[in-house]
Design a protein around this motif. Structure first.
Motif, PDB file in Angstrom:
ATOM      1  N   ILE A 100       0.850  -1.194   0.000  1.00  0.00           N
ATOM      2  CA  ILE A 100       0.000   0.000   0.000  1.00  0.00           C
ATOM      3  C   ILE A 100       0.886   1.245   0.000  1.00  0.00           C
ATOM      4  O   ILE A 100       1.801   1.371   0.826  1.00  0.00           O
ATOM      5  N   TYR A 101       0.609   2.129  -0.935  1.00  0.00           N
ATOM      6  CA  TYR A 101       1.445   3.324  -1.100  1.00  0.00           C
ATOM      7  C   TYR A 101       0.574   4.578  -1.046  1.00  0.00           C
ATOM      8  O   TYR A 101      -0.474   4.647  -1.683  1.00  0.00           O
ATOM      9  N   PHE A 102       1.029   5.562  -0.279  1.00  0.00           N
ATOM     10  CA  PHE A 102       0.344   6.852  -0.224  1.00  0.00           C
ATOM     11  C   PHE A 102       1.019   7.801  -1.199  1.00  0.00           C
ATOM     12  O   PHE A 102       2.142   8.254  -0.985  1.00  0.00           O
ATOM     13  N   SER A 103       0.322   8.096  -2.284  1.00  0.00           N
ATOM     14  CA  SER A 103       0.803   9.017  -3.301  1.00  0.00           C
ATOM     15  C   SER A 103       0.168  10.386  -3.045  1.00  0.00           C
ATOM     16  O   SER A 103       0.052  10.806  -1.897  1.00  0.00           O
ATOM     17  N   ALA A 104      -0.249  11.079  -4.083  1.00  0.00           N
ATOM     18  CA  ALA A 104      -0.860  12.399  -3.915  1.00  0.00           C
ATOM     19  C   ALA A 104      -1.826  12.674  -5.057  1.00  0.00           C
ATOM     20  O   ALA A 104      -1.583  12.272  -6.197  1.00  0.00           O
ATOM     21  N   LEU A 105      -2.920  13.332  -4.756  1.00  0.00           N
ATOM     22  CA  LEU A 105      -3.880  13.709  -5.780  1.00  0.00           C
ATOM     23  C   LEU A 105      -3.195  14.643  -6.781  1.00  0.00           C
ATOM     24  O   LEU A 105      -2.643  15.666  -6.401  1.00  0.00           O
ATOM     25  N   GLY A 106      -3.211  14.253  -8.045  1.00  0.00           N
ATOM     26  CA  GLY A 106      -2.540  15.041  -9.073  1.00  0.00           C
ATOM     27  C   GLY A 106      -1.205  14.470  -9.487  1.00  0.00           C
ATOM     28  O   GLY A 106      -0.539  15.006 -10.373  1.00  0.00           O
ATOM     29  N   ALA A 107      -0.800  13.344  -8.874  1.00  0.00           N
ATOM     30  CA  ALA A 107       0.505  12.754  -9.195  1.00  0.00           C
ATOM     31  C   ALA A 107       0.609  12.380 -10.664  1.00  0.00           C
ATOM     32  O   ALA A 107       1.687  12.479 -11.268  1.00  0.00           O
ATOM     33  N   ASP A 108      -0.518  11.970 -11.255  1.00  0.00           N
ATOM     34  CA  ASP A 108      -0.481  11.536 -12.654  1.00  0.00           C
ATOM     35  C   ASP A 108      -0.264  12.676 -13.639  1.00  0.00           C
ATOM     36  O   ASP A 108      -0.017  12.445 -14.819  1.00  0.00           O
ATOM     37  N   THR A 109      -0.314  13.931 -13.164  1.00  0.00           N
ATOM     38  CA  THR A 109       0.006  15.065 -14.050  1.00  0.00           C
ATOM     39  C   THR A 109       1.502  15.184 -14.281  1.00  0.00           C
ATOM     40  O   THR A 109       1.943  15.716 -15.299  1.00  0.00           O
ATOM     41  N   ARG A 110       2.305  14.720 -13.299  1.00  0.00           N
ATOM     42  CA  ARG A 110       3.774  14.749 -13.359  1.00  0.00           C
ATOM     43  C   ARG A 110       4.305  16.166 -13.619  1.00  0.00           C
ATOM     44  O   ARG A 110       5.390  16.344 -14.181  1.00  0.00           O
ATOM     45  N   GLU A 111       3.568  17.180 -13.187  1.00  0.00           N
ATOM     46  CA  GLU A 111       3.911  18.559 -13.508  1.00  0.00           C
ATOM     47  C   GLU A 111       5.101  19.090 -12.712  1.00  0.00           C
ATOM     48  O   GLU A 111       5.728  20.066 -13.104  1.00  0.00           O
ATOM     49  N   THR A 112       5.385  18.470 -11.583  1.00  0.00           N
ATOM     50  CA  THR A 112       6.491  18.925 -10.748  1.00  0.00           C
ATOM     51  C   THR A 112       7.316  17.720 -10.317  1.00  0.00           C
ATOM     52  O   THR A 112       6.908  16.563 -10.483  1.00  0.00           O
ATOM     53  N   LYS A 113       8.466  17.981  -9.735  1.00  0.00           N
ATOM     54  CA  LYS A 113       9.328  16.907  -9.239  1.00  0.00           C
ATOM     55  C   LYS A 113       8.618  16.133  -8.135  1.00  0.00           C
ATOM     56  O   LYS A 113       8.760  14.899  -8.020  1.00  0.00           O
ATOM     57  N   TYR A 114       7.853  16.838  -7.330  1.00  0.00           N
ATOM     58  CA  TYR A 114       7.074  16.208  -6.261  1.00  0.00           C
ATOM     59  C   TYR A 114       6.112  15.170  -6.848  1.00  0.00           C
ATOM     60  O   TYR A 114       6.091  14.000  -6.441  1.00  0.00           O
ATOM     61  N   PHE A 115       5.315  15.597  -7.828  1.00  0.00           N
ATOM     62  CA  PHE A 115       4.346  14.703  -8.450  1.00  0.00           C
ATOM     63  C   PHE A 115       5.035  13.611  -9.272  1.00  0.00           C
ATOM     64  O   PHE A 115       4.594  12.453  -9.284  1.00  0.00           O
TER      65      PHE A 115
END
Length: 283
Positions: free
Chosen positions: A110-125
């Motif tokens: 189980i992994y906690f990602s972030a809403l918007g990760a699939d945009t890959r718009e920033t290094k964070y995402f």
């Protein structure tokens, strides 16, 4: 009871997750030698077994994975420091961990990602999304959670929002930026329910309403150099003040009754150049 291993169990989400699940699962938490004593005491009070590991990037992590059927990875940052980079904490450590999980026949990751990760718009995402891809390609059954901004006990929501804003392609205005805040207790309840399911899946999770920051608190100006923040829930006024201080944006908030007042210092030439450079980078 089924065994569960949590990475990041002493953090904000981790503590709430332990409270939700400790009576249903035999929980182990991986901790560092630098973990604060109060966090250790909290985990021990919930019958959590502690496993020490300071380096998740190498073979040392192997000893933490015994016969745990479920692995939960909560470790993440919203601001890079000398001690922590997005690349390491969001992606590389997960990639390394997956290799040992396969050898140990872990039943669920189980992994906690972030809403918007699939945009890959920033290094964070981007680092969050690459970890998602590695998990999906590992062959290990998984659940991936993409929560929106979370709030709850011991949270500094405004600090988190300010820090996230630094990593967005365009710095949002306080009055127009929108969020779908969700209670951390609802998130951990979701985890408990999803654990009963079999099929791997990604869950995007947000609150029921899209709110502007101005709908969480009123922000007014009495003059060109003073901001006043009036939270609708006065009980969190101390947390907001703490969040602004910890955001390290050069502002000193003071509590004045039900308000927080912030004096905006005059801009020096050096500070003006820093802001210009920042805007050129973001736009």
């Amino acid at each position: 009871m089924k065994k569960m291993l949590i990475f990041g169990g002493s953090g904000f989400v981790g503590k709430h997750l332990v409270e939700e699940l400790y009576h249903k699962y035999e929980i182990c938490c991986v901790v560092r030698t630098s973990t604060q004593a109060k966090d250790i005491a909290f985990l021990k009070s919930h019958n959590v077994v502690l496993v020490s590991c300071d380096d998740l990037s190498g073979p040392d992590v192997a000893h933490t994975i015994q016969k745990n059927e479920i692995i939960i990875y909560l470790i993440g940052i919203i601001k890079e420091t000398k001690r922590g980079r997005f690349e390491d904490l969001h992606y590389s450590n997960v990639k390394n961990l997956l290799e040992y999980c396969k050898k140990k026949n872990v039943r669920r990751f189980i992994y906690f990602s972030a809403l918007g990760a699939d945009t890959r718009e920033t290094k964070y995402f981007d680092t969050k999304f690459r970890a998602e891809e590695a998990i999906q390609e590992s062959g290990i059954p998984y659940f991936i959670f993409r929560p929106s901004l979370m709030f709850g006990k011991e949270d500094s929501s405004l600090n988190q929002f300010i820090s996230i804003a630094k990593h967005l392609p365009i710095i949002p205005y306080f009055s127009t930026a929108k969020m779908q805040p969700v209670a951390v207790k609802d998130i951990v309840r979701c985890v408990g329910l999803v654990l009963q399911r079999k099929n791997s899946r990604i869950y995007d999770i947000g609150g029921t309403q899209k709110l502007r920051v101005m709908e969480l608190a009123t922000i007014t100006t009495s003059d060109s150099q003073t901001l006043a923040i009036t939270p609708f829930d006065s009980s969190i006024i101390g947390e907001i003040q703490k969040g602004i201080l910890e955001a390290n944006v050069g502002l000193t908030p003071t509590i004045d009754g039900q308000n927080i007042r912030i004096a905006i210092p005059p801009l020096s030439q050096e500070r003006r150049q820093e802001l210009i450079a920042l805007m050129k980078q973001k736009l």
